[in-house]
Motif scaffolding. Structure first.
Motif, PDB file in Angstrom:
ATOM      1  N   MET A  18       0.861  -1.191   0.000  1.00  0.00           N
ATOM      2  CA  MET A  18       0.000   0.000   0.000  1.00  0.00           C
ATOM      3  C   MET A  18       0.893   1.236   0.000  1.00  0.00           C
ATOM      4  O   MET A  18       1.919   1.274   0.663  1.00  0.00           O
ATOM      5  CB  MET A  18      -0.890   0.024   1.253  1.00  0.00           C
ATOM      6  N   ALA A 100      -8.351   6.418  -7.799  1.00  0.00           N
ATOM      7  CA  ALA A 100      -9.805   6.663  -7.912  1.00  0.00           C
ATOM      8  C   ALA A 100     -10.591   5.856  -6.890  1.00  0.00           C
ATOM      9  O   ALA A 100     -10.242   4.708  -6.600  1.00  0.00           O
ATOM     10  CB  ALA A 100     -10.280   6.303  -9.326  1.00  0.00           C
ATOM     11  N   THR A 105     -13.984   5.937 -10.472  1.00  0.00           N
ATOM     12  CA  THR A 105     -13.789   4.807 -11.405  1.00  0.00           C
ATOM     13  C   THR A 105     -14.998   4.689 -12.323  1.00  0.00           C
ATOM     14  O   THR A 105     -14.866   4.488 -13.532  1.00  0.00           O
ATOM     15  CB  THR A 105     -13.601   3.511 -10.606  1.00  0.00           C
ATOM     16  N   CYS A 125     -20.375  -6.736 -15.430  1.00  0.00           N
ATOM     17  CA  CYS A 125     -19.278  -6.537 -14.478  1.00  0.00           C
ATOM     18  C   CYS A 125     -19.203  -7.753 -13.567  1.00  0.00           C
ATOM     19  O   CYS A 125     -20.167  -8.507 -13.438  1.00  0.00           O
ATOM     20  CB  CYS A 125     -19.549  -5.326 -13.589  1.00  0.00           C
ATOM     21  N   GLY A 126     -18.061  -7.913 -12.922  1.00  0.00           N
ATOM     22  CA  GLY A 126     -18.002  -8.904 -11.860  1.00  0.00           C
ATOM     23  C   GLY A 126     -18.819  -8.404 -10.681  1.00  0.00           C
ATOM     24  O   GLY A 126     -19.042  -7.192 -10.541  1.00  0.00           O
ATOM     25  N   ALA A 129     -14.657  -6.694  -7.018  1.00  0.00           N
ATOM     26  CA  ALA A 129     -13.225  -6.880  -7.298  1.00  0.00           C
ATOM     27  C   ALA A 129     -12.595  -7.433  -6.022  1.00  0.00           C
ATOM     28  O   ALA A 129     -12.940  -7.000  -4.914  1.00  0.00           O
ATOM     29  CB  ALA A 129     -12.583  -5.552  -7.666  1.00  0.00           C
ATOM     30  N   THR A 134     -15.702  -3.601  -3.012  1.00  0.00           N
ATOM     31  CA  THR A 134     -16.862  -2.788  -2.612  1.00  0.00           C
ATOM     32  C   THR A 134     -18.144  -3.248  -3.299  1.00  0.00           C
ATOM     33  O   THR A 134     -19.225  -3.015  -2.811  1.00  0.00           O
ATOM     34  CB  THR A 134     -16.636  -1.297  -2.974  1.00  0.00           C
ATOM     35  N   ALA A 135     -18.011  -3.835  -4.502  1.00  0.00           N
ATOM     36  CA  ALA A 135     -19.198  -4.284  -5.277  1.00  0.00           C
ATOM     37  C   ALA A 135     -20.096  -3.112  -5.661  1.00  0.00           C
ATOM     38  O   ALA A 135     -21.301  -3.275  -5.851  1.00  0.00           O
ATOM     39  CB  ALA A 135     -19.984  -5.320  -4.471  1.00  0.00           C
ATOM     40  N   VAL A 234      -9.409   6.358   1.119  1.00  0.00           N
ATOM     41  CA  VAL A 234      -9.015   5.417   2.177  1.00  0.00           C
ATOM     42  C   VAL A 234      -8.000   6.170   3.045  1.00  0.00           C
ATOM     43  O   VAL A 234      -6.940   6.568   2.567  1.00  0.00           O
ATOM     44  CB  VAL A 234      -8.382   4.152   1.553  1.00  0.00           C
TER      45      VAL A 234
HETATM   46  P1  FAD Z   1     -15.934  -3.276  -7.272  1.00  0.00           P
HETATM   47  O1  FAD Z   1     -17.108  -2.401  -7.246  1.00  0.00           O
HETATM   48  O2  FAD Z   1     -15.774  -4.299  -6.161  1.00  0.00           O
HETATM   49  O3  FAD Z   1     -15.872  -4.037  -8.697  1.00  0.00           O
HETATM   50  C1  FAD Z   1     -17.021  -4.569  -9.304  1.00  0.00           C
HETATM   51  C2  FAD Z   1     -16.731  -4.727 -10.773  1.00  0.00           C
HETATM   52  O4  FAD Z   1     -16.525  -3.451 -11.360  1.00  0.00           O
HETATM   53  C3  FAD Z   1     -15.452  -5.490 -11.089  1.00  0.00           C
HETATM   54  O5  FAD Z   1     -15.674  -6.885 -10.987  1.00  0.00           O
HETATM   55  C4  FAD Z   1     -15.176  -5.018 -12.527  1.00  0.00           C
HETATM   56  O6  FAD Z   1     -16.050  -5.712 -13.405  1.00  0.00           O
HETATM   57  C5  FAD Z   1     -15.576  -3.553 -12.432  1.00  0.00           C
HETATM   58  N1  FAD Z   1     -14.413  -2.708 -12.146  1.00  0.00           N
HETATM   59  C6  FAD Z   1     -13.983  -2.245 -10.945  1.00  0.00           C
HETATM   60  N2  FAD Z   1     -12.871  -1.488 -11.076  1.00  0.00           N
HETATM   61  C7  FAD Z   1     -12.586  -1.500 -12.413  1.00  0.00           C
HETATM   62  C8  FAD Z   1     -11.552  -0.931 -13.210  1.00  0.00           C
HETATM   63  N3  FAD Z   1     -10.594  -0.197 -12.643  1.00  0.00           N
HETATM   64  N4  FAD Z   1     -11.573  -1.179 -14.564  1.00  0.00           N
HETATM   65  C9  FAD Z   1     -12.555  -1.944 -15.121  1.00  0.00           C
HETATM   66  N5  FAD Z   1     -13.554  -2.515 -14.422  1.00  0.00           N
HETATM   67  C10 FAD Z   1     -13.566  -2.280 -13.092  1.00  0.00           C
HETATM   68  N6  FAD Z   1     -13.346   2.993  -3.142  1.00  0.00           N
HETATM   69  C11 FAD Z   1     -14.520   3.502  -2.660  1.00  0.00           C
HETATM   70  O7  FAD Z   1     -15.150   4.278  -3.346  1.00  0.00           O
HETATM   71  N7  FAD Z   1     -15.024   3.184  -1.438  1.00  0.00           N
HETATM   72  C12 FAD Z   1     -14.365   2.327  -0.610  1.00  0.00           C
HETATM   73  O8  FAD Z   1     -14.826   2.037   0.492  1.00  0.00           O
HETATM   74  C13 FAD Z   1     -13.126   1.773  -1.066  1.00  0.00           C
HETATM   75  N8  FAD Z   1     -12.452   0.931  -0.272  1.00  0.00           N
HETATM   76  C14 FAD Z   1     -11.271   0.419  -0.717  1.00  0.00           C
HETATM   77  C15 FAD Z   1     -10.542  -0.435   0.117  1.00  0.00           C
HETATM   78  C16 FAD Z   1      -9.349  -0.958  -0.316  1.00  0.00           C
HETATM   79  C17 FAD Z   1      -8.566  -1.868   0.587  1.00  0.00           C
HETATM   80  C18 FAD Z   1      -8.845  -0.631  -1.616  1.00  0.00           C
HETATM   81  C19 FAD Z   1      -7.560  -1.211  -2.096  1.00  0.00           C
HETATM   82  C20 FAD Z   1      -9.547   0.204  -2.449  1.00  0.00           C
HETATM   83  C21 FAD Z   1     -10.756   0.757  -2.001  1.00  0.00           C
HETATM   84  N9  FAD Z   1     -11.474   1.621  -2.801  1.00  0.00           N
HETATM   85  C22 FAD Z   1     -12.654   2.138  -2.359  1.00  0.00           C
HETATM   86  C23 FAD Z   1     -10.982   1.996  -4.126  1.00  0.00           C
HETATM   87  C24 FAD Z   1     -11.586   0.986  -5.171  1.00  0.00           C
HETATM   88  O9  FAD Z   1     -10.939  -0.264  -5.077  1.00  0.00           O
HETATM   89  C25 FAD Z   1     -11.392   1.565  -6.565  1.00  0.00           C
HETATM   90  O10 FAD Z   1     -12.266   2.628  -6.700  1.00  0.00           O
HETATM   91  C26 FAD Z   1     -11.639   0.600  -7.722  1.00  0.00           C
HETATM   92  O11 FAD Z   1     -11.187   1.195  -8.887  1.00  0.00           O
HETATM   93  C27 FAD Z   1     -13.116   0.181  -7.891  1.00  0.00           C
HETATM   94  O12 FAD Z   1     -13.637  -0.307  -6.702  1.00  0.00           O
HETATM   95  P2  FAD Z   1     -13.614  -1.858  -6.356  1.00  0.00           P
HETATM   96  O13 FAD Z   1     -12.277  -2.417  -6.633  1.00  0.00           O
HETATM   97  O14 FAD Z   1     -14.177  -2.024  -4.996  1.00  0.00           O
HETATM   98  O15 FAD Z   1     -14.620  -2.432  -7.458  1.00  0.00           O
END
Ligand code: FAD
Length: 269
Positions: A18, A100, A105, A125-126, A129, A134-135, A234
């Motif tokens: 990190m 982001a 994002t 989408c999945g 991630a 966060t979904a 974060v």
């Molecule tokens: P999710 O919503 O879990 O992803 C769902 C789907 O979206 C994925 O399966 C994929 O299909 C699509 N997707 C997600 N990111 C991308 C991408 N970059 N490119 C293409 N498709 C994509 N952000 C917040 O706003 N709130 C939080 O509480 C938060 N907590 C975090 C905690 C940790 C430990 C970390 C490492 C990051 C956090 N983030 C948070 C940042 C977040 O991970 C990024 O915003 C990321 O780009 C999208 O969120 P996610 O990974 O949770 O995606």
């Protein structure tokens, strides 16, 4: 029909570094893999493409595009998606996108979806991630595009040019939904297992040109991307210490509750 699959590069191991200043994951392309949920999303799209190709009456072929926001090395993963059967790939890559949150994002991915040659009829989408977990992106992207959304899809039952029937998880179990296109789905891993690339696919992946757009080229609003464009940040991330000592709380329910309150007060909770 144009299907757009959102694919995120995630760390290939639980050993993630990190950035102490921004509290974001240090993403290096070397160990990155396709988010496992997105691999299932891609396979679900490829199966719809195969079904359309096999259906004699369907005049409308299915095109599968993959979209990612990530570092330049993510292009390697998108080329692999083409090797497995995707038709084209778009990577949004720009330092401006770094750090982001999900809203930023989503803005980037919305711009990417609108930059495709044809508007997507279906975005998959999945469900989440495995790193950010966060979904939120799927539902947020549906809101940004103005599309209906079904989350946690376990099985695609049928699909035609105007609607889809799916089985999806709900708080009460699993239910069947019909959703009109254009739409956004988020899928669970059991929806499909991503196929291996064929020999021809490997060659196509090697020869693939992954289109790369910077934030301005994608038409992204500079005020809504990256760390500075993220309303949530974060502020601290840490690996919780595994407490070894355990305290047994005994007595009646009321006595146990009183002991818990005292412990929490001592812990400053
Ligand atoms: P999710 O919503 O879990 O992803 C769902 C789907 O979206 C994925 O399966 C994929 O299909 C699509 N997707 C997600 N990111 C991308 C991408 N970059 N490119 C293409 N498709 C994509 N952000 C917040 O706003 N709130 C939080 O509480 C938060 N907590 C975090 C905690 C940790 C430990 C970390 C490492 C990051 C956090 N983030 C948070 C940042 C977040 O991970 C990024 O915003 C990321 O780009 C999208 O969120 P996610 O990974 O949770 O995606």
């Amino acid at each position: 029909m144009n299907i757009l699959v959102c694919v995120k590069a995630v760390p290939g191991s639980t050993e993630v570094k990190m950035d102490p200043k921004t509290n974001t994951i240090v993403r290096d392309g070397g160990s990155a893999v396709i988010n496992p949920f997105d691999a299932s999303a891609l396979e679900a799209a490829l199966q719809l493409k195969d079904a359309a190709a096999a259906a004699v009456e369907s005049a409308d072929p299915v095109r599968v595009s993959v979209l990612s926001m990530g570092i330049p090395a993510t292009a390697r993963l998108l080329a692999d998606c083409i090797a497995r059967g995707a038709d084209e790939a778009l990577l949004l890559s720009d330092r401006a996108f770094a750090g982001a949150d999900t809203l930023a994002t989503t803005h980037a991915l919305e711009c990417g979806a609108r930059a495709m040659d044809a508007a997507p009829d279906l975005v998959i989408c999945g469900k989440m991630a495995v790193d950010g977990d966060t979904a939120q992106i799927g539902p947020e992207l549906a809101g940004a595009l103005g599309y209906p959304c079904v989350t946690d899809v376990r099985e695609v039952l049928s699909c035609n040019d105007t609607s889809l029937r799916v089985l999806a998880g709900t708080d009460e179990g699993v239910a069947e939904f019909e959703i009109t296109l254009p739409a956004v789905l988020t899928v669970a891993r059991e929806v499909a297992q991503l196929r291996m690339p064929s020999i021809a696919g490997v060659r196509a992946g090697e020869a693939a040109t992954v289109r790369v757009l910077t934030a301005p080229e994608a038409g992204a609003d500079p005020a809504r991307v990256g760390l500075s464009g993220s309303p949530t940040q974060v502020v601290r991330s840490f690996v919780p210490e595994n407490a070894t000592e355990a305290t047994a709380i005994k007595g009646t329910a009321a006595e146990q509750a009183a002991q818990l309150v005292t412990m929490f007060e001592e812990m400053g909770v």
